[in-house]
Write a protein that holds these residues in place. Structure first.
Motif, mmCIF file in Angstrom:
data_model
loop_
_atom_site.group_PDB
_atom_site.id
_atom_site.type_symbol
_atom_site.label_atom_id
_atom_site.label_comp_id
_atom_site.label_asym_id
_atom_site.label_seq_id
_atom_site.Cartn_x
_atom_site.Cartn_y
_atom_site.Cartn_z
ATOM 1 N N VAL A 162 38.154 84.967 30.559
ATOM 2 C CA VAL A 162 39.065 85.995 31.076
ATOM 3 C C VAL A 162 40.289 85.329 31.705
ATOM 4 N N ALA A 163 40.058 84.236 32.432
ATOM 5 C CA ALA A 163 41.175 83.501 33.033
ATOM 6 C C ALA A 163 42.099 82.946 31.948
ATOM 7 N N LYS A 164 41.508 82.489 30.859
ATOM 8 C CA LYS A 164 42.319 81.987 29.743
ATOM 9 C C LYS A 164 43.174 83.106 29.152
ATOM 10 N N GLY A 165 42.582 84.285 29.013
ATOM 11 C CA GLY A 165 43.343 85.431 28.517
ATOM 12 C C GLY A 165 44.507 85.761 29.432
ATOM 13 N N PHE B 204 47.236 83.383 28.723
ATOM 14 C CA PHE B 204 47.946 83.740 27.492
ATOM 15 C C PHE B 204 49.007 84.798 27.773
ATOM 16 N N HIS B 205 48.649 85.789 28.596
ATOM 17 C CA HIS B 205 49.630 86.809 28.968
ATOM 18 C C HIS B 205 50.784 86.186 29.761
ATOM 19 N N GLN B 206 50.463 85.220 30.595
ATOM 20 C CA GLN B 206 51.506 84.550 31.373
ATOM 21 C C GLN B 206 52.442 83.765 30.457
ATOM 22 N N TYR B 207 51.869 83.069 29.469
ATOM 23 C CA TYR B 207 52.706 82.337 28.510
ATOM 24 C C TYR B 207 53.661 83.287 27.794
ATOM 25 N N ASN B 208 53.147 84.451 27.423
ATOM 26 C CA ASN B 208 53.995 85.414 26.725
ATOM 27 C C ASN B 208 55.081 85.964 27.647
ATOM 28 N N ARG C 32 69.809 74.461 24.577
ATOM 29 C CA ARG C 32 68.701 73.582 24.179
ATOM 30 C C ARG C 32 67.544 73.699 25.167
ATOM 31 N N LYS C 33 67.856 73.733 26.450
ATOM 32 C CA LYS C 33 66.814 73.834 27.478
ATOM 33 C C LYS C 33 65.991 75.111 27.313
ATOM 34 N N GLU C 34 66.670 76.230 27.050
ATOM 35 C CA GLU C 34 65.938 77.490 26.903
ATOM 36 C C GLU C 34 65.057 77.482 25.659
ATOM 37 N N ILE C 35 65.556 76.897 24.574
ATOM 38 C CA ILE C 35 64.743 76.818 23.354
ATOM 39 C C ILE C 35 63.514 75.942 23.596
ATOM 40 N N VAL C 36 63.714 74.833 24.301
ATOM 41 C CA VAL C 36 62.587 73.946 24.631
ATOM 42 C C VAL C 36 61.577 74.682 25.517
ATOM 43 N N ASP C 37 62.073 75.455 26.484
ATOM 44 C CA ASP C 37 61.175 76.222 27.360
ATOM 45 C C ASP C 37 60.422 77.295 26.570
ATOM 46 N N ILE C 38 61.120 77.940 25.644
ATOM 47 C CA ILE C 38 60.466 78.936 24.785
ATOM 48 C C ILE C 38 59.373 78.262 23.954
ATOM 49 N N ARG C 39 59.706 77.108 23.408
ATOM 50 C CA ARG C 39 58.765 76.381 22.551
ATOM 51 C C ARG C 39 57.515 75.940 23.316
ATOM 52 N N ALA C 40 57.678 75.657 24.594
ATOM 53 C CA ALA C 40 56.550 75.163 25.394
ATOM 54 C C ALA C 40 55.444 76.200 25.539
ATOM 55 N N GLN C 41 55.772 77.482 25.414
ATOM 56 C CA GLN C 41 54.756 78.529 25.626
ATOM 57 C C GLN C 41 53.744 78.603 24.479
ATOM 58 N N PRO C 42 54.171 78.703 23.216
ATOM 59 C CA PRO C 42 53.160 78.680 22.141
ATOM 60 C C PRO C 42 52.432 77.342 22.048
ATOM 61 N N GLU C 43 53.115 76.268 22.423
ATOM 62 C CA GLU C 43 52.471 74.956 22.419
ATOM 63 C C GLU C 43 51.324 74.920 23.431
ATOM 64 N N ALA C 44 51.561 75.473 24.624
ATOM 65 C CA ALA C 44 50.519 75.532 25.646
ATOM 66 C C ALA C 44 49.389 76.460 25.211
ATOM 67 N N CYS C 45 49.746 77.537 24.558
ATOM 68 C CA CYS C 45 48.742 78.498 24.075
ATOM 69 C C CYS C 45 47.815 77.839 23.060
ATOM 70 N N LEU C 46 48.369 77.126 22.100
ATOM 71 C CA LEU C 46 47.566 76.459 21.079
ATOM 72 C C LEU C 46 46.677 75.378 21.696
ATOM 73 N N ASP D 137 54.571 90.969 18.911
ATOM 74 C CA ASP D 137 53.380 90.928 18.064
ATOM 75 C C ASP D 137 52.221 90.194 18.725
ATOM 76 N N PHE D 138 52.516 89.346 19.705
ATOM 77 C CA PHE D 138 51.500 88.514 20.343
ATOM 78 C C PHE D 138 50.614 89.308 21.303
ATOM 79 N N GLU D 139 51.190 90.302 21.961
ATOM 80 C CA GLU D 139 50.516 90.975 23.067
ATOM 81 C C GLU D 139 49.232 91.688 22.646
ATOM 82 N N LYS D 140 49.291 92.450 21.559
ATOM 83 C CA LYS D 140 48.143 93.276 21.178
ATOM 84 C C LYS D 140 46.905 92.463 20.806
#
Length: 217
Positions: free
Chosen positions: A28-31, A34-38, A69-83, A150-153
């Protein structure tokens, strides 16, 4: 069955109940993460979109390119952390309940962030025109936004399934534990009553002294 063996069985069942509860809480904490990453993904993409709005009628400065560039890198860090959080067990659960798109969306988001960073570098090197650069960045913004929606549901579906599974498992193990404790209590009480009866018989002189009192330990 000896008292010692019954005691061990109860300990095993209680340990299983504890382990199941801990596992469920971790999932549940992991879930929630995931919401926080999104949430962070949406936040950084909003900042990214705001930066693009400022470049409608002019070329970006070096500082503005660095911020993009910084914002794109920050955006990229979220799916990377999720995986990085998704284990083999998570993949099996997602496959079973049909929420594998969570993994696919993270991988897609990473690819699109890498493409956006590549286009940014091409523009800085003069290999991409300003109009083409804007179009690529706008496309990246739209892709990021779509991926977040698309990620949320599927994440919510996965978390709800884990919670339901955890509650059902904990309830089942708890019922088994209570049944075993009840059985042990009755068996122990029965043994005590038999021993008490025989001792009473022995003290009154009516007992068969050739019999032994069975002791389960």
């Amino acid at each position: 069955m000896s008292i010692h063996r019954r005691h061990n069985i109860v300990l095993i069942v209680v340990a299983a109940l504890f382990a199941t509860s801990i596992f469920g809480l971790l999932q549940v904490a992991k879930g929630a993460r995931f919401h926080q990453y999104n949430f962070l993904h949406v936040k950084y993409n909003a900042v990214f979109a705001d930066q693009l709005e400022r470049l409608v009628d002019r070329a970006p400065t070096g500082r503005e390119l660095a911020l993009i560039r910084k914002e794109i890198v920050d955006i990229r860090a979220q799916p990377e952390a999720c995986l990085a959080e998704i284990t083999l067990l998570d993949r099996l659960v997602m496959r079973m309940i049909g929420t594998e798109p969570v993994i696919q969306l993270c991988e897609k988001d990473l690819r699109e962030a890498d493409i956006a960073l590549e286009r940014l570098e091409q523009y800085e090197q003069g290999a991409l025109t300003l109009d083409a650069f804007r179009a690529e960045m706008i496309q990246a913004r739209d892709n990021f936004q779509e991926n977040s929606s698309d990620f949320e549901k599927p994440v919510e579906t996965t978390v709800n399934f884990i919670i339901a599974m955890m509650i059902g498992t904990v309830a089942l193990v708890a019922v088994i534990a209570l049944a075993l404790i009840h059985y042990m209590s009755r068996a122990t009480l029965s043994s005590i009553q038999k021993a008490t009866t025989r001792m009473d018989d022995m003290s009154s002189g009516d007992a068969d002294l050739t019999l032994r009192i069975a002791v389960d330990s």
